[in-house]
Design a protein around this motif. Structure first.
Motif, PDB file in Angstrom:
ATOM      1  N   THR A   1       1.045  -1.103   0.385  1.00 41.52           N
ATOM      2  CA  THR A   1       0.083  -0.115  -0.469  1.00 41.52           C
ATOM      3  C   THR A   1       0.662   1.383  -0.139  1.00 41.52           C
ATOM      4  O   THR A   1       0.502   2.055  -0.618  1.00 41.52           O
ATOM      5  N   SER A   2       1.865   0.989   0.847  1.00 37.01           N
ATOM      6  CA  SER A   2       2.654   1.804   0.799  1.00 37.01           C
ATOM      7  C   SER A   2       3.648   2.331  -0.268  1.00 37.01           C
ATOM      8  O   SER A   2       4.293   3.687  -0.438  1.00 37.01           O
ATOM      9  N   VAL A   3       3.975   1.688  -0.767  1.00 33.47           N
ATOM     10  CA  VAL A   3       5.060   1.133  -2.731  1.00 33.47           C
ATOM     11  C   VAL A   3       4.079   1.910  -3.193  1.00 33.47           C
ATOM     12  O   VAL A   3       4.695   2.728  -4.454  1.00 33.47           O
ATOM     13  N   VAL A   4       2.699   1.376  -3.177  1.00 32.78           N
ATOM     14  CA  VAL A   4       1.986   1.797  -4.468  1.00 32.78           C
ATOM     15  C   VAL A   4       1.698   3.694  -4.007  1.00 32.78           C
ATOM     16  O   VAL A   4       1.845   4.304  -5.349  1.00 32.78           O
ATOM     17  N   ASP A   5       1.618   4.078  -3.466  1.00 27.51           N
ATOM     18  CA  ASP A   5       1.634   5.551  -2.861  1.00 27.51           C
ATOM     19  C   ASP A   5       2.851   6.068  -3.291  1.00 27.51           C
ATOM     20  O   ASP A   5       3.031   6.939  -4.207  1.00 27.51           O
ATOM     21  N   ALA A   6       3.848   5.667  -2.532  1.00 29.51           N
ATOM     22  CA  ALA A   6       4.837   6.468  -3.486  1.00 29.51           C
ATOM     23  C   ALA A   6       4.991   5.692  -4.568  1.00 29.51           C
ATOM     24  O   ALA A   6       5.622   6.768  -5.116  1.00 29.51           O
TER      25      ALA A   6
END
Length: 223
Positions: free
Chosen positions: A70-75
C-alpha cells in the motif's frame, strides 16, 4: 548515502541478493517487512524475486495486498523509483503499477539459465547507465514468466518506448514480442523477469551486467 528498501515477503528468496547488489552499487540497503507499512524514509524500493506467499492463487496476487505494498503504490505514484524483479515484476503488475500479467511459461517448465537481453530503453531511473541497444547477460529463473497483455496494451508500450528489455537470441518463456521488462510512462517504475542481482560479480554470476541497474538509480532518485 542513497537508501534503497528491499522488501521481504513470506517466500521471498532473493532479498539478501538484492541487498548485496545495493551495497555493491555503494548505496545502503534497508530491510522492509511485508507486514509493516513504514518505508523507513527510503529513496527507492526493490521488490525482489521468490514465491511470495507460496504463489497461492497466482504469482503476486496475495503480496499485492500486503501493508508494505500500500505504501509502495502510494510512493511510486508520487515518483519514487521502484524496481520489480521476477516475482516483484508479477507483484507490480498485480498492484496496477505496471500493465499486463506474467503467465505460466509457454513450455510449462521452470526455466533457469543465463539469458542475453537487449537494452531497449535507457530513459528510466533504473537503466540510465546502459547504452541503448546494448546486449547484456542476466540470469533468468521462473515458472510464470511469460509476459502477456492485450494487443492494444502491447502496442501502447511499444509506441511509448516503454519496453525496457527484450530477450535476445531465444525467448525462454514465450513472452509476447520477446518482452523481458517494461516501465511506467515516467520511467520511474521498472519490472523485469531476469535477475540483475545475480549478475553483479563474476565470482557468482555470468557477468556484472546487472550492476548497472542498481547504479543507475543513484542518479535516478535525484531526477
Amino acid at each position: 548515502m542513497t537508501r534503497i528498501g528491499v522488501i521481504t515477503f513470506p517466500g521471498t528468496l532473493d532479498d539478501a541478493d538484492a541487498a548485496r547488489a545495493v551495497r555493491y552499487a555503494d548505496a545502503e540497503p534497508v530491510a522492509l517487512w511485508h507486514g509493516d507499512a513504514d518505508l523507513r524514509g527510503v529513496d527507492a524500493v526493490v521488490v525482489p524475486g521468490g514465491f511470495s506467499y507460496g504463489d497461492y492463487l497466482r504469482a503476486g496476487a496475495i503480496a499485492r495486498f500486503a501493508p508494505v505494498m500500500t505504501s509502495v503504490v502510494d510512493a511510486a505514484r508520487g515518483g519514487m523509483p521502484v524496481l520489480g524483479i521476477c516475482n516483484g515484476f508479477q507483484i507490480l503488475c498485480e498492484a496496477g503499477l505496471l500493465p499486463g500479467a506474467l503467465l505460466r511459461n509457454g513450455g510449462l517448465h521452470f526455466v533457469c539459465r543465463d539469458q542475453p537481453l537487449r537494452v531497449e530503453r535507457t530513459a528510466t531511473a533504473w537503466t540510465s547507465g546502459y547504452a541503448e541497444g546494448a546486449e547484456i547477460v542476466i540470469p533468468v529463473k521462473n515458472m510464470d514468466g511469460r509476459f502477456a497483455a492485450a494487443q492494444s496494451t502491447v502496442d501502447e508500450l511499444e509506441g511509448e518506448g516503454r519496453v525496457v528489455f527484450r530477450y535476445a537470441g531465444s525467448n525462454p518463456n514465450g513472452s509476447v514480442r520477446d518482452i523481458a521488462g517494461i516501465s511506467s510512462a515516467d520511467g520511474r517504475i521498472v519490472g523485469l523477469m531476469p535477475h540483475p542481482e545475480h549478475a553483479i560479480d563474476t565470482l557468482t554470476g555470468p557477468s556484472t551486467d546487472g550492476l548497472g541497474m542498481f547504479r543507475s538509480v543513484l542518479s535516478g532518485v535525484l531526477a
